[in-house]
Scaffold this motif. Structure first.
Motif, PDB file in Angstrom:
ATOM      1  N   THR A  37       0.840  -1.195   0.000  1.00  0.00           N
ATOM      2  CA  THR A  37       0.000   0.000   0.000  1.00  0.00           C
ATOM      3  C   THR A  37       0.877   1.247   0.000  1.00  0.00           C
ATOM      4  N   SER A  38       0.568   2.169  -0.888  1.00  0.00           N
ATOM      5  CA  SER A  38       1.354   3.403  -0.956  1.00  0.00           C
ATOM      6  C   SER A  38       0.553   4.577  -0.402  1.00  0.00           C
ATOM      7  N   TYR A  39       1.274   5.625  -0.064  1.00  0.00           N
ATOM      8  CA  TYR A  39       0.669   6.847   0.462  1.00  0.00           C
ATOM      9  C   TYR A  39       1.548   7.998  -0.003  1.00  0.00           C
ATOM     10  N   ALA A  40       0.979   8.959  -0.677  1.00  0.00           N
ATOM     11  CA  ALA A  40       1.732  10.116  -1.152  1.00  0.00           C
ATOM     12  C   ALA A  40       1.084  11.380  -0.592  1.00  0.00           C
ATOM     13  N   VAL A  41       1.921  12.300  -0.180  1.00  0.00           N
ATOM     14  CA  VAL A  41       1.407  13.502   0.469  1.00  0.00           C
ATOM     15  C   VAL A  41       2.198  14.723  -0.021  1.00  0.00           C
ATOM     16  N   PRO A  42       1.483  15.802  -0.369  1.00  0.00           N
ATOM     17  CA  PRO A  42       2.190  17.027  -0.738  1.00  0.00           C
ATOM     18  C   PRO A  42       2.774  17.669   0.525  1.00  0.00           C
ATOM     19  N   LEU A  43       4.017  18.117   0.429  1.00  0.00           N
ATOM     20  CA  LEU A  43       4.713  18.692   1.588  1.00  0.00           C
ATOM     21  C   LEU A  43       5.601  19.854   1.169  1.00  0.00           C
ATOM     22  N   TYR A  44       5.926  20.667   2.149  1.00  0.00           N
ATOM     23  CA  TYR A  44       6.984  21.653   1.984  1.00  0.00           C
ATOM     24  C   TYR A  44       8.281  21.015   2.467  1.00  0.00           C
ATOM     25  N   HIS A  45       9.385  21.446   1.878  1.00  0.00           N
ATOM     26  CA  HIS A  45      10.687  20.932   2.288  1.00  0.00           C
ATOM     27  C   HIS A  45      11.661  22.091   2.470  1.00  0.00           C
ATOM     28  N   HIS A  46      12.776  21.770   3.082  1.00  0.00           N
ATOM     29  CA  HIS A  46      13.900  22.699   3.163  1.00  0.00           C
ATOM     30  C   HIS A  46      15.140  21.908   2.773  1.00  0.00           C
ATOM     31  N   TYR A  47      15.863  22.409   1.777  1.00  0.00           N
ATOM     32  CA  TYR A  47      17.071  21.735   1.301  1.00  0.00           C
ATOM     33  C   TYR A  47      18.261  22.636   1.577  1.00  0.00           C
ATOM     34  N   GLU A  48      19.238  22.077   2.287  1.00  0.00           N
ATOM     35  CA  GLU A  48      20.412  22.864   2.633  1.00  0.00           C
ATOM     36  C   GLU A  48      21.609  21.929   2.824  1.00  0.00           C
ATOM     37  N   ASP A  49      22.705  22.240   2.155  1.00  0.00           N
ATOM     38  CA  ASP A  49      23.945  21.468   2.293  1.00  0.00           C
ATOM     39  C   ASP A  49      23.731  19.967   2.086  1.00  0.00           C
ATOM     40  N   GLY A  50      22.951  19.605   1.076  1.00  0.00           N
ATOM     41  CA  GLY A  50      22.731  18.194   0.765  1.00  0.00           C
ATOM     42  C   GLY A  50      21.749  17.502   1.685  1.00  0.00           C
ATOM     43  N   ARG A  51      21.086  18.249   2.560  1.00  0.00           N
ATOM     44  CA  ARG A  51      20.147  17.656   3.517  1.00  0.00           C
ATOM     45  C   ARG A  51      18.728  18.102   3.171  1.00  0.00           C
ATOM     46  N   LEU A  52      17.795  17.160   3.178  1.00  0.00           N
ATOM     47  CA  LEU A  52      16.412  17.414   2.797  1.00  0.00           C
ATOM     48  C   LEU A  52      15.513  17.194   4.008  1.00  0.00           C
ATOM     49  N   GLN A 106      14.619  15.841  18.737  1.00  0.00           N
ATOM     50  CA  GLN A 106      14.239  17.191  19.160  1.00  0.00           C
ATOM     51  C   GLN A 106      15.427  17.990  19.693  1.00  0.00           C
ATOM     52  N   SER A 107      16.487  17.323  20.074  1.00  0.00           N
ATOM     53  CA  SER A 107      17.678  18.015  20.559  1.00  0.00           C
ATOM     54  C   SER A 107      18.532  18.582  19.416  1.00  0.00           C
ATOM     55  N   HIS A 108      18.222  18.217  18.171  1.00  0.00           N
ATOM     56  CA  HIS A 108      18.981  18.663  17.004  1.00  0.00           C
ATOM     57  C   HIS A 108      18.786  20.178  16.813  1.00  0.00           C
ATOM     58  N   PRO A 109      19.844  20.907  16.444  1.00  0.00           N
ATOM     59  CA  PRO A 109      19.717  22.361  16.247  1.00  0.00           C
ATOM     60  C   PRO A 109      18.669  22.758  15.202  1.00  0.00           C
ATOM     61  N   ALA A 110      18.380  21.864  14.252  1.00  0.00           N
ATOM     62  CA  ALA A 110      17.373  22.182  13.226  1.00  0.00           C
ATOM     63  C   ALA A 110      15.983  22.310  13.818  1.00  0.00           C
ATOM     64  N   TYR A 111      15.791  21.822  15.057  1.00  0.00           N
ATOM     65  CA  TYR A 111      14.481  21.877  15.704  1.00  0.00           C
ATOM     66  C   TYR A 111      14.181  23.240  16.331  1.00  0.00           C
ATOM     67  N   ASP A 112      15.130  24.135  16.332  1.00  0.00           N
ATOM     68  CA  ASP A 112      14.905  25.466  16.878  1.00  0.00           C
ATOM     69  C   ASP A 112      13.715  26.108  16.160  1.00  0.00           C
ATOM     70  N   ILE A 113      12.713  26.545  16.932  1.00  0.00           N
ATOM     71  CA  ILE A 113      11.456  27.037  16.330  1.00  0.00           C
ATOM     72  C   ILE A 113      11.688  28.249  15.440  1.00  0.00           C
ATOM     73  N   GLU A 114      12.636  29.102  15.776  1.00  0.00           N
ATOM     74  CA  GLU A 114      12.917  30.255  14.920  1.00  0.00           C
ATOM     75  C   GLU A 114      13.466  29.797  13.566  1.00  0.00           C
ATOM     76  N   ILE A 116      12.927  26.852  12.181  1.00  0.00           N
ATOM     77  CA  ILE A 116      11.826  26.189  11.468  1.00  0.00           C
ATOM     78  C   ILE A 116      10.910  27.224  10.824  1.00  0.00           C
ATOM     79  N   ASN A 117      10.577  28.269  11.569  1.00  0.00           N
ATOM     80  CA  ASN A 117       9.696  29.311  11.020  1.00  0.00           C
ATOM     81  C   ASN A 117      10.341  30.040   9.845  1.00  0.00           C
ATOM     82  N   GLU A 118      11.670  30.162   9.839  1.00  0.00           N
ATOM     83  CA  GLU A 118      12.368  30.803   8.722  1.00  0.00           C
ATOM     84  C   GLU A 118      12.403  29.896   7.493  1.00  0.00           C
ATOM     85  N   ARG A 119      12.493  28.592   7.717  1.00  0.00           N
ATOM     86  CA  ARG A 119      12.707  27.655   6.621  1.00  0.00           C
ATOM     87  C   ARG A 119      11.431  27.085   6.009  1.00  0.00           C
TER      88      ARG A 119
END
Length: 150
Positions: A37-52, A106-114, A116-119
């Motif tokens: 069974t497959s599931y596809a969902v439209p999403l926003y992404h942030h791509y930076e330094d080879g990381r998605l 959640q301890s990862h720096p990418a989780y900083d709410i500011e 996330i809101n920018e990206r």
């Protein structure tokens, strides 16, 4: 093959072209699977330094999280076409990224709410109350990345 079928030849994009498109266009479709069974969902992404990265708003009955857990290799597709006078002149491109997807701690720096809101654009809520939605961040470990354009 029908000899009257129309074809448009494409070419592979270079890595800088692919990365440029992933940085410029911030949305696509994430395809997940659970057995047959497959599931596809439209999403926003942030791509930076080879990381998605993907930011999701999850609720207790969220299907996306269930499918992420069962997906060995996710596929993410970003594409765009340019409006032209007719289909024979149509121009466009597509990028496909494949690999395992995991929740970012959640301890990862990418989780900083500011950050996330920018990206990411604001989370789209449907019938959920704001306090029922948990913010989660996922990263697709890009093992295959390709792009084509015409």
């Amino acid at each position: 093959m029908d000899p009257d079928a129309q074809f448009a030849y494409t070419r592979a994009m270079s890595e800088p072209e692919v990365e440029s498109h992933l940085q410029r266009v911030d949305h696509g479709v994430l395809a997940l699977a659970d057995s047959n069974t497959s599931y596809a969902v439209p999403l926003y992404h942030h791509y930076e330094d080879g990381r998605l990265f993907f930011r999701l708003g999850e609720t207790p009955d969220n299907r996306k999280a269930e499918y992420i857990e069962t997906t060995e290799a996710a596929t993410y597709v970003v594409f765009e076409t340019e409006e032209t006078a007719g289909p024979a002149e149509e121009r466009g491109w597509s990028v496909v990224a494949r690999g395992p997807i995991e929740q970012v701690p959640q301890s990862h720096p990418a989780y900083d709410i500011e950050s996330i809101n920018e990206r990411f654009p604001p989370i789209r809520l449907f019938d959920e109350a704001h306090d029922e939605v948990e913010l989660t961040l996922y990263e697709l470990d890009v093992e295959q990345l390709s792009g084509r354009r015409n």
